[in-house]
Design a protein around this motif. Structure first.
Motif, short mmCIF file in Angstrom:
data_model
loop_
_atom_site.label_atom_id
_atom_site.label_comp_id
_atom_site.label_asym_id
_atom_site.label_seq_id
_atom_site.Cartn_x
_atom_site.Cartn_y
_atom_site.Cartn_z
N THR A 1 0.83 -1.21 0.00
CA THR A 1 0.00 0.00 0.00
C THR A 1 0.86 1.26 0.00
OG1 THR A 1 -1.78 -1.14 1.19
CG2 THR A 1 -1.79 1.26 1.24
N GLY A 2 1.87 1.28 0.85
CA GLY A 2 2.76 2.44 0.92
C GLY A 2 3.50 2.68 -0.38
N LEU A 3 4.05 1.61 -0.95
CA LEU A 3 4.78 1.74 -2.22
C LEU A 3 3.85 2.18 -3.34
CD1 LEU A 3 7.10 -1.41 -2.08
CD2 LEU A 3 7.77 0.98 -1.78
N ALA A 4 2.65 1.63 -3.36
CA ALA A 4 1.69 1.99 -4.41
C ALA A 4 1.30 3.46 -4.33
CB ALA A 4 0.45 1.10 -4.30
N LEU A 5 1.12 3.97 -3.14
CA LEU A 5 0.75 5.38 -2.99
C LEU A 5 1.87 6.30 -3.46
CD1 LEU A 5 -1.08 5.29 0.47
CD2 LEU A 5 -2.11 5.61 -1.78
N VAL A 6 3.10 5.91 -3.16
CA VAL A 6 4.25 6.71 -3.61
C VAL A 6 4.37 6.68 -5.13
CG1 VAL A 6 6.77 6.90 -3.58
CG2 VAL A 6 5.53 6.42 -1.45
N ILE A 7 4.25 5.49 -5.71
CA ILE A 7 4.40 5.33 -7.16
C ILE A 7 3.29 6.04 -7.91
CG2 ILE A 7 4.40 3.65 -9.05
CD1 ILE A 7 5.79 1.70 -7.13
N THR A 8 2.05 5.89 -7.44
CA THR A 8 0.93 6.54 -8.13
C THR A 8 1.03 8.06 -8.05
OG1 THR A 8 -0.38 6.26 -6.10
CG2 THR A 8 -0.68 4.62 -7.85
N LYS A 9 1.58 8.55 -6.96
CA LYS A 9 1.75 10.00 -6.84
C LYS A 9 2.82 10.49 -7.81
CE LYS A 9 2.33 13.68 -3.44
NZ LYS A 9 2.51 14.02 -2.01
N LEU A 10 3.91 9.74 -7.94
CA LEU A 10 4.96 10.11 -8.88
C LEU A 10 4.46 10.05 -10.33
CD1 LEU A 10 8.04 8.27 -7.29
CD2 LEU A 10 7.56 10.73 -7.27
N MET A 11 3.56 9.12 -10.59
CA MET A 11 3.02 8.97 -11.94
C MET A 11 1.81 9.87 -12.18
SD MET A 11 3.25 4.81 -12.36
CE MET A 11 2.55 4.87 -14.01
N LYS A 12 1.50 10.71 -11.19
CA LYS A 12 0.36 11.62 -11.28
C LYS A 12 -0.93 10.85 -11.56
CE LYS A 12 3.10 15.60 -12.69
NZ LYS A 12 3.29 16.68 -13.69
N THR A 13 -1.06 9.76 -10.84
CA THR A 13 -2.26 8.93 -10.95
C THR A 13 -3.14 9.16 -9.74
OG1 THR A 13 -1.01 7.25 -12.15
CG2 THR A 13 -3.09 6.56 -11.17
N ARG A 14 -4.40 9.46 -9.99
CA ARG A 14 -5.30 9.73 -8.89
C ARG A 14 -5.96 8.44 -8.41
NH1 ARG A 14 -10.34 13.74 -9.60
NH2 ARG A 14 -11.07 11.96 -10.83
N VAL A 15 -5.67 8.08 -7.19
CA VAL A 15 -6.30 6.92 -6.56
C VAL A 15 -6.32 7.16 -5.06
CG1 VAL A 15 -4.10 5.68 -6.47
CG2 VAL A 15 -6.24 4.41 -6.30
N ARG A 16 -7.44 6.91 -4.45
CA ARG A 16 -7.59 7.20 -3.02
C ARG A 16 -6.84 6.17 -2.19
NH1 ARG A 16 -13.70 8.36 -1.43
NH2 ARG A 16 -12.61 8.94 0.49
N ALA A 17 -6.24 6.65 -1.11
CA ALA A 17 -5.46 5.77 -0.22
C ALA A 17 -6.34 4.66 0.35
CB ALA A 17 -4.84 6.59 0.90
N LYS A 18 -7.59 5.00 0.66
CA LYS A 18 -8.51 4.01 1.21
C LYS A 18 -8.75 2.89 0.20
CE LYS A 18 -12.98 4.53 1.15
NZ LYS A 18 -14.38 4.99 1.40
N HIS A 19 -8.88 3.25 -1.06
CA HIS A 19 -9.11 2.24 -2.09
C HIS A 19 -7.89 1.35 -2.26
CE1 HIS A 19 -12.48 4.84 -4.14
NE2 HIS A 19 -12.78 4.43 -2.91
N VAL A 20 -6.71 1.94 -2.22
CA VAL A 20 -5.48 1.16 -2.36
C VAL A 20 -5.36 0.15 -1.21
CG1 VAL A 20 -2.96 1.25 -2.41
CG2 VAL A 20 -4.29 2.99 -3.60
N LEU A 21 -5.65 0.60 0.00
CA LEU A 21 -5.57 -0.29 1.16
C LEU A 21 -6.58 -1.43 1.04
CD1 LEU A 21 -4.34 -0.90 3.93
CD2 LEU A 21 -6.06 0.62 4.94
N ASN A 22 -7.79 -1.10 0.62
CA ASN A 22 -8.82 -2.14 0.46
C ASN A 22 -8.40 -3.16 -0.60
OD1 ASN A 22 -10.38 -0.90 2.35
ND2 ASN A 22 -11.91 -0.10 0.93
N ILE A 23 -7.87 -2.66 -1.70
CA ILE A 23 -7.42 -3.55 -2.77
C ILE A 23 -6.33 -4.49 -2.25
CG2 ILE A 23 -6.19 -3.63 -4.99
CD1 ILE A 23 -7.65 -0.99 -5.68
N ALA A 24 -5.43 -3.96 -1.45
CA ALA A 24 -4.35 -4.78 -0.90
C ALA A 24 -4.90 -5.86 0.02
CB ALA A 24 -3.36 -3.90 -0.14
#
Length: 260
Positions: free
Chosen positions: A181-204
């Motif tokens: 989850t932490g790595l995904a949030l960092v990578i998506t931010k660098l790629m300017k990809t909008r995804v909510r942290a809550k959704h990423v955690l749920n997906i994980a």
């Protein structure tokens, strides 16, 4: 039944990448509860699969005691009052007493006094046993009694061992979930990809399902060589990809909001 049906529904959905758009919108509390339930299920499968081997412990103890030519123990215990473990109904299950206050067994499954040890299993048709504590000092000479005593000690500490093992088992997979989850949030931010942290955690949490199940199967039957963790990454990445609003689309929406 009401809680089992939603669990298995979520279990099947977690194996379908197309369902992650729906699963990601659930509350993190529900996702975490589901995650813990899957870990518990896998842990239970491992415990049940290990029962045949666990039943061979007395035989293993006896064969290992044969390797000793001399093995004696000396235990000196003085108590101020008995130790009594009770059941939920209030009956005594285990009593340990060296003060002499307790002499006869009542409802105990196990009663240990200064002179004797009584064991009365609650299993139907099982025989009660009584041992003199002095006979247990020489474990080689009294091998059968020693094996029984060691077996009883293992059974007594087994609930604690299982609890600690489950916590370690849970922490293991929780670490992967939080790390991903932490790595995904960092990578998506660098790629300017909008995804909510809550959704990423749920997906994980839901993507951990195939990892946990495959890992449990691999532990018992065959080596998976990292396949469980690759399965987790696959479902996790696909789940994020299906929920992400990336690059130009995100920039275009941001531009429209700015103009408005």
């Amino acid at each position: 039944m009401k809680t089992i049906k939603p669990f298995f529904k979520a279990f099947l959905e977690s194996l379908n990448p197309n369902a992650y758009a729906h699963l990601s919108t659930r509350s993190p509390a529900k996702a975490f509860h589901y995650f813990v339930s899957v870990v518990m299920l896998a842990f239970l499968v491992l415990v049940l699969a290990g029962l045949p081997g666990f039943a061979k412990v007395p035989q293993a103890l006896e064969s290992n005691l044969e390797k000793f030519s001399q093995l004696e123990i000396s235990i000196k215990a003085e108590m101020t009052e008995p130790i009594i473990l009770k059941s939920a109904s209030g009956d005594n299950i285990i009593t340990i007493d060296t003060t002499g206050a307790v002499q006869n067994r009542t409802t105990e499954t196990l009663l240990i006094t200064k002179e004797k040890m009584y064991y009365a299993p609650s299993v139907p048709l099982a025989k009660s046993r009584e041992y003199n504590m002095t006979d247990l000092k020489d474990l080689v000479k009294n091998r059968e009694k020693a094996v029984f005593l060691l077996w009883m000690l293992i059974l007594l500490i087994m609930p604690g061992i299982l609890m600690i093992s489950f916590i370690a088992y849970l922490i293991k997979y929780l670490f992967f979930v939080l790390l991903a989850t932490g790595l995904a949030l960092v990578i998506t931010k660098l790629m300017k990809t909008r995804v909510r942290a809550k959704h990423v955690l749920n997906i994980a949490f839901y993507a951990a399902t195939p990892m946990i199940i495959l890992d449990a199967v691999g532990t018992q039957f065959t080596r998976m060589y990292g396949i469980p963790y690759l399965a987790f990454l696959f479902y996790f990445i696909v789940g994020i990809a299906l929920n992400a609003d990336s690059g130009p689309a995100f920039q275009e929406k941001s531009l429209k909001k700015t103009k408005e």
